[in-house]
Design a protein around this motif. Structure first.
Motif, PDB file in Angstrom:
ATOM      1  N   ASN A   1      60.086  79.735  30.364  1.00 38.75           N
ATOM      2  CA  ASN A   1      59.882  80.688  29.020  1.00 38.75           C
ATOM      3  C   ASN A   1      59.885  81.984  29.520  1.00 38.75           C
ATOM      4  OD1 ASN A   1      59.985  78.432  27.402  1.00 38.75           O
ATOM      5  ND2 ASN A   1      57.667  78.407  27.146  1.00 38.75           N
TER       6      ASN A   1
ATOM      7  N   THR B   1      53.894  71.717  32.870  1.00 32.26           N
ATOM      8  CA  THR B   1      53.731  73.055  32.150  1.00 32.26           C
ATOM      9  C   THR B   1      54.024  74.368  33.119  1.00 32.26           C
ATOM     10  OG1 THR B   1      51.331  72.645  33.119  1.00 32.26           O
ATOM     11  CG2 THR B   1      51.713  71.786  30.890  1.00 32.26           C
TER      12      THR B   1
ATOM     13  N   LYS C   1      57.834  77.104  22.790  1.00 25.52           N
ATOM     14  CA  LYS C   1      56.766  78.039  23.374  1.00 25.52           C
ATOM     15  C   LYS C   1      55.430  77.393  23.455  1.00 25.52           C
ATOM     16  CE  LYS C   1      59.873  81.370  22.985  1.00 25.52           C
ATOM     17  NZ  LYS C   1      60.439  81.822  24.111  1.00 25.52           N
ATOM     18  N   ASP C   2      54.963  76.426  22.905  1.00 29.50           N
ATOM     19  CA  ASP C   2      53.720  76.076  22.825  1.00 29.50           C
ATOM     20  C   ASP C   2      53.471  75.177  24.346  1.00 29.50           C
ATOM     21  OD1 ASP C   2      52.915  76.805  20.354  1.00 29.50           O
ATOM     22  OD2 ASP C   2      53.902  75.042  19.499  1.00 29.50           O
TER      23      ASP C   2
ATOM     24  N   LYS D   1      50.772  73.490  24.940  1.00 30.10           N
ATOM     25  CA  LYS D   1      50.146  72.308  24.818  1.00 30.10           C
ATOM     26  C   LYS D   1      50.546  71.892  23.513  1.00 30.10           C
ATOM     27  CE  LYS D   1      45.815  74.832  23.424  1.00 30.10           C
ATOM     28  NZ  LYS D   1      44.541  75.137  23.528  1.00 30.10           N
TER      29      LYS D   1
ATOM     30  N   TRP E   1      55.594  66.488  21.185  1.00 33.39           N
ATOM     31  CA  TRP E   1      55.715  67.501  21.831  1.00 33.39           C
ATOM     32  C   TRP E   1      56.257  67.321  23.085  1.00 33.39           C
ATOM     33  CZ3 TRP E   1      53.200  68.552  26.290  1.00 33.39           C
ATOM     34  CH2 TRP E   1      53.100  70.211  26.954  1.00 33.39           C
TER      35      TRP E   1
ATOM     36  N   PRO F   1      50.565  71.209  19.834  1.00 32.79           N
ATOM     37  CA  PRO F   1      50.012  72.193  18.569  1.00 32.79           C
ATOM     38  C   PRO F   1      49.219  71.316  17.426  1.00 32.79           C
ATOM     39  CG  PRO F   1      52.209  71.906  18.266  1.00 32.79           C
ATOM     40  CD  PRO F   1      51.820  71.316  19.703  1.00 32.79           C
TER      41      PRO F   1
ATOM     42  N   THR G   1      56.337  77.162  31.737  1.00 30.95           N
ATOM     43  CA  THR G   1      55.933  78.631  31.675  1.00 30.95           C
ATOM     44  C   THR G   1      56.851  79.570  32.214  1.00 30.95           C
ATOM     45  OG1 THR G   1      53.602  77.766  31.547  1.00 30.95           O
ATOM     46  CG2 THR G   1      53.884  80.014  32.149  1.00 30.95           C
TER      47      THR G   1
END
Length: 357
Positions: free
Chosen positions: A149, A142, A164-165, A167, A192, A169, A146
């Motif tokens: 992105n 993660t 973009k997520d 976690k 995911w 969705p 981040t």
């Protein structure tokens, strides 16, 4: 029953292997030379060590393997001719931005994030199973997602889709207004996590990163490789355009004769291998490599390089030279401030009395 002949003789495979290894040795990057050499040998040895006869002699599989080998040979040849796109494609594979090397570096990064002591191992064992309720992805995944992105250069140069997520969705209700079943929640988390692993750009090993930065800065000497060219001039009577039949055949196959067109360079053009040309490609690769470091709390953090040099807005100077330049500046500033301050006296008192009136 007579055994059908193989689609391609062993001599042709041997010649193809030698051509791939020869073109790999001509690449203008040391990391790319070793990475492509190992990749070619691994692919050929994997077929050679295959024990199942029905797979070794499958004609459809052999035709596909021969087609892939010819395609990679074309990429290596155009990369050695300094076509920018094929050369950048080879460099991205060599430095683990695409393909098998990227997955290997990603697996190595996840292995380094494994628990190092008994307390961390006990916490990991008490956590829920993978993709079950309460499961959380590794923190380093993660954190890297981040950071990736937040870097717009990666989205412009990598060519990878963005996730973009941060976690999975998982919706609260399904289409019927009921709670989402466990199987669907598990599949959403698995999908995911797979999409995240497909777009992440892992950091390079320290040795390869030093080589890349040394090539960019000039600390590691570089010179263009010497290629061994072969004469490919072939003449035949059927291609002679001096005759009427040859002229008609040329017009029907290639169109009317033209001069000075860019048709051979539709998919790019060859460049001259210079250090300036290679530095531009190395900087693009460097901007896709995250630099990993640890903060005071012991958590992993990532920084990114810029694809273009950032202009400096200040110059460094020695202390004695700066003293000579700015000597007496404080006194002049004090004098200017004193002159700019409003005067005191009867004039301001008169203005104050007028205002009170």
């Amino acid at each position: 029953m007579k055994k059908p002949p193989a689609p391609f003789p062993r001599k042709e495979w041997r010649s193809l292997l030698r051509s791939l290894l020869r073109e790999s040795s001509y690449l203008p990057d040391p990391i790319a030379r070793s990475a492509c050499h190992d990749q070619v040998l691994q692919r050929f040895r994997r077929y050679h060590e295959e024990r199942r006869t029905r797979i070794r002699t499958d004609p459809i599989r052999l035709v596909q393997l021969h087609k892939n080998a010819r395609h990679h040979l074309s990429i290596l040849r155009r990369a050695n001719e300094a076509f920018s796109r094929p050369l950048e494609k080879v460099l991205r594979f060599a430095y683990g931005r695409t393909g098998r090397r990227r997955r290997e570096l990603l697996s190595k990064m996840l292995a380094e994030d494994a628990p190092q002591d008994s307390n961390s191992l006990e916490t990991l064992l008490t956590n829920p199973s993978q993709f079950e309720d309460g499961w959380k992805p590794p923190t380093i995944i993660t954190t890297l997602l981040t950071s990736q992105n937040n870097n717009p250069t990666v989205g412009q140069l990598s060519g990878l889709p963005s996730v973009k997520d941060l976690k999975p969705p998982i919706p609260e209700k399904n289409a019927w207004g009921r709670s989402v079943p466990l199987v669907r929640r598990r599949n959403i988390r698995r999908r995911w996590y797979k999409n995240v692993l497909d777009v992440l750009l892992p950091p390079l090993p320290e040795s390869e990163l030093r080589v890349l930065e040394g090539l960019i800065s000039g600390q590691i000497p570089w010179k263009p490789p010497r290629l061994r060219y072969t004469s490919r001039t072939t003449t035949s009577a059927t291609n002679n355009v001096d005759t009427k039949a040859g002229m008609i055949r040329t017009i029907l196959t290639a169109g009317p004769p033209k001069e000075g067109t860019f048709r051979p360079y539709i998919n790019g053009r060859p460049h001259k291998l210079t250090r300036r040309f290679m530095c531009r490609l190395w900087k693009r690769i460097s901007s896709l490599v995250p630099r990993q470091y640890w903060n005071a709390a012991g958590n992993a953090r990532f920084t990114w390089d810029s694809a273009k040099p950032v202009p400096t807005i200040a110059l460094s100077a020695r202390e004695e030279s700066s003293w000579k330049l700015f000597r007496g500046a404080d006194a002049s500033l004090v004098e200017t401030k004193t002159l700019a301050s409003p005067p005191e006296g009867d004039r301001w008192q008169e203005l104050g009395s007028d205002a009170s009136r």
